[in-house]
Design an enzyme around this catalytic site. Sequence first.
Site, short mmCIF file in Angstrom:
data_model
loop_
_atom_site.label_atom_id
_atom_site.label_comp_id
_atom_site.label_asym_id
_atom_site.label_seq_id
_atom_site.Cartn_x
_atom_site.Cartn_y
_atom_site.Cartn_z
N THR A 168 0.85 -1.06 0.17
CA THR A 168 0.05 -0.02 -0.06
C THR A 168 0.86 1.26 -0.03
OG1 THR A 168 -1.54 1.39 1.38
CG2 THR A 168 -0.26 -0.22 2.54
N ASP A 192 0.09 3.93 1.18
CA ASP A 192 -0.49 4.67 2.33
C ASP A 192 0.30 4.24 3.47
OD1 ASP A 192 -2.30 6.01 0.77
OD2 ASP A 192 -3.98 4.75 1.61
N MET A 228 -1.97 11.97 -1.56
CA MET A 228 -2.95 10.69 -1.49
C MET A 228 -2.86 10.27 0.11
SD MET A 228 -3.26 8.26 -4.56
CE MET A 228 -4.31 8.37 -5.99
N GLU A 274 -5.16 14.40 1.12
CA GLU A 274 -6.49 14.65 0.90
C GLU A 274 -7.30 14.18 1.78
OE1 GLU A 274 -6.92 11.40 -2.33
OE2 GLU A 274 -6.71 10.02 -0.59
N ARG A 284 1.30 6.99 -7.63
CA ARG A 284 1.38 5.54 -7.49
C ARG A 284 1.74 4.72 -8.83
NH1 ARG A 284 -5.01 3.83 -6.67
NH2 ARG A 284 -5.65 3.67 -8.88
#
EC number: 2.7.1.90
Lengths: 404, 404
Positions: free
Chosen positions: B136, B138, B180, B237, B298
Site C-alpha cells: 500500500t 498509504d 494521497m 487529501e 502511485r
Amino acid sequence: MLQGKVLVAQGGGPTAVINQSLVGVVLEGRKHRNVNLVYGALHGVRGIVDEDFVDLTQETTHNLEMVGDTPSSALGSTRDKPDLKYCQEIFKVLKAHDIRYFFYIGGNDSSDTVRIVAEEARKADHPIRVVHIPKTIDNDVVLNDHTPGFPSAARFVVQAVLGANLDNRSLPGVYIGVVMGRHAGFLTAAAALGKKFPDDGPHMIYLPERTFRVESFLSDVKNAMDRYGRCVVAVSEGIHDESGQPVVTRLAKEIERDAHGNVQLSGTGALAELLTDAVKTKLGISRVRGDTFGYLQRSFIGCVSDVDQREAREVGEKAVQYAMYGDSNGSVTIERTGYYSVDYKLVPLESVAGKTRTMPDEFIAPNGTDVTDAFRLYLRPLLGKGLPDAFRLRPNRVAKILKA
Amino acid sequence: MLQGKVLVAQGGGPTAVINQSLVGVVLEGRKHRNVNLVYGALHGVRGIVDEDFVDLTQETTHNLEMVGDTPSSALGSTRDKPDLKYCQEIFKVLKAHDIRYFFYIGGNDSSDTVRIVAEEARKADHPIRVVHIPKTIDNDVVLNDHTPGFPSAARFVVQAVLGANLDNRSLPGVYIGVVMGRHAGFLTAAAALGKKFPDDGPHMIYLPERTFRVESFLSDVKNAMDRYGRCVVAVSEGIHDESGQPVVTRLAKEIERDAHGNVQLSGTGALAELLTDAVKTKLGISRVRGDTFGYLQRSFIGCVSDVDQREAREVGEKAVQYAMYGDSNGSVTIERTGYYSVDYKLVPLESVAGKTRTMPDEFIAPNGTDVTDAFRLYLRPLLGKGLPDAFRLRPNRVAKILKA
C-alpha cells in the site's frame, strides 16, 4: 569584440533544462578576455530594471554544473512582458553597468524584448550585442525543430501516461489526463509515445489544433469502452470549440444547466473535473478519474531527457559564440540535420518574435484524435536515453472447471 | 509440504513495486517440487470467483523480471471487498483447481479475505496454506515498519515537491500540492524530504492525523508569505475538521456562501481548487496554484526506490518460503533491524486484518504542520539510491548604480 560585461537572464515559465542554457552562457562567457564580468539578473527583465544582479564570475564551476542539472530558473523568472518604456529602462541599466552582451533565455515574447533593447542601444550609440536563447515546454517557437525544455516535459508526459495506462488496465474505467499547452498541442501529443501494446492508451488525444466537440468526445469514449473495456485520454488544457471558446468555459455552462447550479472555474483542475463529470453524467460510467499534470510536467526533478540537457547547454554556449565571433544580434535556433543530429543557427530576432508555432497537419492523424508516425519519428529521439518500458504477462489462460 | 498448485493474486490500488512481490512468489513457487503449477488470478478475488486464471509456470523468467520492474498490478486488480459468502465462493474455486497455496498481495482488508478463506478450508477439511503479502502506498498496515509501495510513492512525492519548490522560488506565489492518504499522513509527510535549504518549501504540511482549521491554514500561509515572499504547502487529501468532516466538504460550503453558488465536489481536483480559492479570496494573493498529484504518485513509471523494489521482491519470496517450510498461515511483515537493514516475519492474519496504522506522534512536529527529525531518519533510507538533489547559485550581489 566589445570590451565589457555579459548579462544573462531567464524569463517566462521554468523548464527542466533552462539552467543548462544559463550555465552554457556563463561558462562560455567567462572564457573570453574581452569579458570583464558575467552578471545574472534575478527574476528576468524585472531584475534588470531593479538592478538586481549577481556576479556569476564569482561562482564555482562545479556549482554551476550542479545548478545546470537542477530544474527551474536558478536566477528566478518573471511574467513581465516589457513594452517600449520598460525596454528603455532596461537599456538604461545595461548602459550604466557597461553591459556589452545581453543574453535572454525565454519564449517568443523574450526575443521581442531583446530586439527593442538593441534598438534603443543603437539610437543611443551604445554598442551592444544581444542574443535570444529559446526555451519553452510548449515547443511553440517558430523556426526551431524543437525548443529546449520541450523534450524533458514530453518525457514526463510519456512516463505519466505510460504509468496511468498501466493503472487503468489494472482497475479499468475512464482516465483523463490534462496536459499543458494553450495553443500548441505538441506536449499533449507526446502522450502517444506512452502507448506500447495495440490496446494500450492513450486511446484518444485532443489537441488545441483541432476543434473539440463534446458530443464527439463522449462518443469516442463510449467506443473505446466498448472496444477495450477501459479508456485513457490525453487532453490539452487549450482545447476549444468551433468559435474558439475554451472548452473549460463552455462545458461549465452545460454542466450547470444539467445540475441547476454553478461550477467554480478558477484554478487548475477545472477542465479535468468538467470532462470527468460529463462522462459520468452523460455516459453513466462510474469509475472516471481525471488528473491535471499541472506544474509537475515542467518542474518534476529526476525526469529529464539527456538530449534536451545537451542541447539546452549548447544553445547557451552557441549564443555566446555567435555574439563574440558574429556580427549581428539574433535568436539561436535548433535545426535537425539527421536522425538524430542537430545544428544551431542564428536567425534575426524579428523572424521569431511574437510568433507561435503549432502542430503541423502531418503530425495529426486524419481522425484528429491521434498522432501520425511522422510525429512518432519526430519525437522519439528527443526523449533521450533510458526511457522506461512497460511489460506484460503473457495470457496463458487456464481452462475453467466450475464455470466450464 | 502439500502437493498441489500455487495461486497468487493482487488486490486494491496498484503500486510501483507490486509486481516485484508477484514475481517473488512466482519464481520461488516454481522452484518447489511439490508445486505442480503456479496460477495467477486476473483482477484479484474477482478473478478467482470467475476462474480467470493464467498459468504463470508457462511464463519466461526474463519476462517475469521485466514485469517485476513495471509498475501497477500486472494481473489486474479489484476493489471488491469479499464478505463471508464471497470468501466461500473463493474457497470452492481453490478446491476445484487443487490450489494448496494461496498468496494475496494487498492492503489490510486483503489479509482478512485470506483469513476467512483459510477458515472455510479448515471447515471443509481441505488442507491449504494462505499468506497475505502487504502492499500500500498509504503505509497504513499495522505491525510493519513500512509497507512495500510506500517508499516509491514517497519518492515521487519528494521529487514532485522538490521540483515544485524550485518552480515556486522562480515565480513566487502560493503553491498547494494535494497528496494521497485518506487516514494516514505518511505520504504527505514525505514531502518534507523535498526541503534542502532553510527557506525551501514545503513550508507547511497538513496531515489527517491533525485537525485542519481553515483559519490556521490561512494564517500559516500569510506568515510564510511575509517571511519568504512565497509559500509551498503539502496537504493530505484526507484532512478533516474537529468533527471529523472532510475539509473538502466543509470548505465547499464556505466558498459557496461567499459566492452564492454551488461547488462541484465530485472528482479528484476539488480539494486543491477549494484551498487555492480560499487563499485567493481571503488573503487576496493573486498567484496561487494547486496541483493534485493524483494517480501519478502511485503509477508514474521511472520513479522507484531500489530499496522498495528489493523489499517488495523479498516479501513475495519470503511468503512462499514461510508457506513451504512453516506451519501456519499469516501475513508477512517488514521489521527494521538496523540503519538501514530489515528482516521479514510472519504474523497471524488476525493481527493485521482490518486495522489501520497512522503516523505516530513522534513523527509529527508540535506545531502540527511539520515532521520531526525522527521521521526524516525513518524515511530517508527507504527512498533509495540516486535521489535527485537541487542546487542554487550563490548570492554574490552586485552593487546598484542607478538606484544606489
